[in-house]
Design a protein around this motif. Structure first.
Motif, PDB file in Angstrom:
ATOM      1  N   SER A  43       0.825  -1.202   0.000  1.00 14.12           N
ATOM      2  CA  SER A  43       0.000   0.000   0.000  1.00 14.12           C
ATOM      3  C   SER A  43       0.860   1.254   0.000  1.00 14.12           C
ATOM      4  O   SER A  43       0.593   2.210  -0.740  1.00 14.12           O
ATOM      5  CB  SER A  43      -0.925  -0.009   1.217  1.00 14.12           C
ATOM      6  OG  SER A  43      -1.704   1.164   1.272  1.00 14.12           O
ATOM      7  N   VAL A  44       1.910   1.263   0.813  1.00 11.68           N
ATOM      8  CA  VAL A  44       2.798   2.424   0.882  1.00 11.68           C
ATOM      9  C   VAL A  44       3.505   2.638  -0.456  1.00 11.68           C
ATOM     10  O   VAL A  44       3.579   3.754  -0.972  1.00 11.68           O
ATOM     11  CB  VAL A  44       3.838   2.255   2.010  1.00 11.68           C
ATOM     12  CG1 VAL A  44       4.895   3.361   1.940  1.00 11.68           C
ATOM     13  CG2 VAL A  44       3.160   2.278   3.371  1.00 11.68           C
ATOM     14  N   LEU A  45       4.013   1.562  -1.045  1.00 13.65           N
ATOM     15  CA  LEU A  45       4.760   1.676  -2.294  1.00 13.65           C
ATOM     16  C   LEU A  45       3.883   2.117  -3.460  1.00 13.65           C
ATOM     17  O   LEU A  45       4.371   2.731  -4.413  1.00 13.65           O
ATOM     18  CB  LEU A  45       5.437   0.344  -2.635  1.00 13.65           C
ATOM     19  CG  LEU A  45       6.585  -0.063  -1.708  1.00 13.65           C
ATOM     20  CD1 LEU A  45       7.064  -1.472  -2.034  1.00 13.65           C
ATOM     21  CD2 LEU A  45       7.736   0.919  -1.805  1.00 13.65           C
ATOM     22  N   THR A  46       2.601   1.817  -3.374  1.00 10.32           N
ATOM     23  CA  THR A  46       1.679   2.279  -4.415  1.00 10.32           C
ATOM     24  C   THR A  46       1.574   3.790  -4.418  1.00 10.32           C
ATOM     25  O   THR A  46       1.486   4.430  -5.472  1.00 10.32           O
ATOM     26  CB  THR A  46       0.281   1.664  -4.203  1.00 10.32           C
ATOM     27  OG1 THR A  46       0.377   0.244  -4.285  1.00 10.32           O
ATOM     28  CG2 THR A  46      -0.699   2.153  -5.265  1.00 10.32           C
ATOM     29  N   GLU A  47       1.613   4.381  -3.208  1.00 11.87           N
ATOM     30  CA  GLU A  47       1.479   5.826  -3.070  1.00 11.87           C
ATOM     31  C   GLU A  47       2.823   6.538  -3.106  1.00 11.87           C
ATOM     32  O   GLU A  47       2.922   7.671  -3.592  1.00 11.87           O
ATOM     33  CB  GLU A  47       0.764   6.159  -1.743  1.00 11.87           C
ATOM     34  CG  GLU A  47      -0.651   5.627  -1.628  1.00 11.87           C
ATOM     35  CD  GLU A  47      -1.590   6.284  -2.616  1.00 11.87           C
ATOM     36  OE1 GLU A  47      -1.364   7.472  -2.928  1.00 11.87           O
ATOM     37  OE2 GLU A  47      -2.528   5.631  -3.084  1.00 11.87           O
ATOM     38  N   THR A  48       3.871   5.891  -2.581  1.00 17.57           N
ATOM     39  CA  THR A  48       5.168   6.545  -2.412  1.00 17.57           C
ATOM     40  C   THR A  48       6.292   5.607  -2.834  1.00 17.57           C
ATOM     41  O   THR A  48       6.806   4.840  -2.004  1.00 17.57           O
ATOM     42  CB  THR A  48       5.377   6.966  -0.934  1.00 17.57           C
ATOM     43  OG1 THR A  48       4.234   7.669  -0.468  1.00 17.57           O
ATOM     44  CG2 THR A  48       6.626   7.831  -0.777  1.00 17.57           C
TER      45      THR A  48
END
Length: 240
Positions: A43-48
């Motif tokens: 989830s984090v890597l999708t956004e950042t």
């Protein structure tokens, strides 16, 4: 490379704390998040997107090796694990390094140095490959390659540039064009008073700002987000 954004992924809270403490010793590292499982990390890597991933292997539901295989855009990865037997699999996935817990600080620092060297070389190679798409015309203009043509952009007409994947969309007073260069290369070519990065995906001409409201800049009715990481420096630059 000034700073590397990194993400810590480990299901053990103490392990995450130790890695964060180690990262604090290295000025080039900026920790953007701590995740306790692969799903949070996804989830984090999708956004950042990040430059460097500290990744545990033995995690519930989805282990670190399997998680890495799911990523289409892979950052540099340093595995942090208590198990020696996964080293071959890790390096088969092009891991930068493989650290065994408990991790000594000197060994951690050596692994980070290796990642920094690899990323710097990759950035240099990319930039050298893209320089032919961005040619300095004069102090007042810039020639950018788009659709097989070198198009002249007057710097004072420049409004905003937006990174979209591997391309940059540039809007000026008179032109709209898309070029295949990193935003960082364009930023270097526009170095000087008046041009500023306000978001990882946006570069603007400060002189063209109509107004700022909340966390957004408005230029000719176009709304541009101010990234949290860039906000403080940007506000200082405009004297606010």
């Amino acid at each position: 490379m000034n700073t590397l954004s990194c993400l810590i992924v480990d299901d053990e809270p103490i392990a995450r704390e130790i890695l964060a403490a180690f990262c604090a010793h290295i000025p080039e590292l900026r920790v953007v998040g701590h995740c306790e499982n692969a799903f949070e990390a996804k989830s984090v890597l999708t956004e950042t997107p990040v430059d460097l991933l500290f990744l545990d292997i033995d995690m519930p539901e989805l282990d670190g090796l399997s998680f890495l295989r799911t990523l289409t855009q892979k950052p540099q990865v340093i595995f942090t694990t208590a198990y020696r037997e996964f080293a071959v699999d890790a390096f088969d996935l092009a891991a930068c390094d493989y650290l065994l817990k408990p991790i000594p600080l000197p060994r951690f620092m050596a692994a980070v140095d290796k990642a920094i060297t690899t990323l710097n070389k990759a950035t240099q190679n990319r930039n050298e490959g893209h320089l032919t798409n961005c040619v300095t015309g004069s102090d007042n203009s810039l020639f950018l390659k788009s659709d097989g043509k070198l198009i002249r952009i007057v710097k004072s007409d420049f409004l905003v540039a937006e990174a979209i994947g591997k391309q940059v969309k540039i809007t000026s007073e008179t032109k709209l064009l898309t070029v295949t260069i990193p935003l960082s290369v364009l930023e270097q070519k526009l170095t000087g008073a008046g041009f500023v990065r306000i978001h990882r995906s946006f570069l603007i001409n400060v002189s063209k700002i109509d107004y700022i409201e909340g966390n957004r800049v408005y230029i000719q009715s176009t709304s541009i987000p101010i990234g949290e990481y860039y906000r403080e420096a940007f506000m200082k630059q405009i004297g606010s």
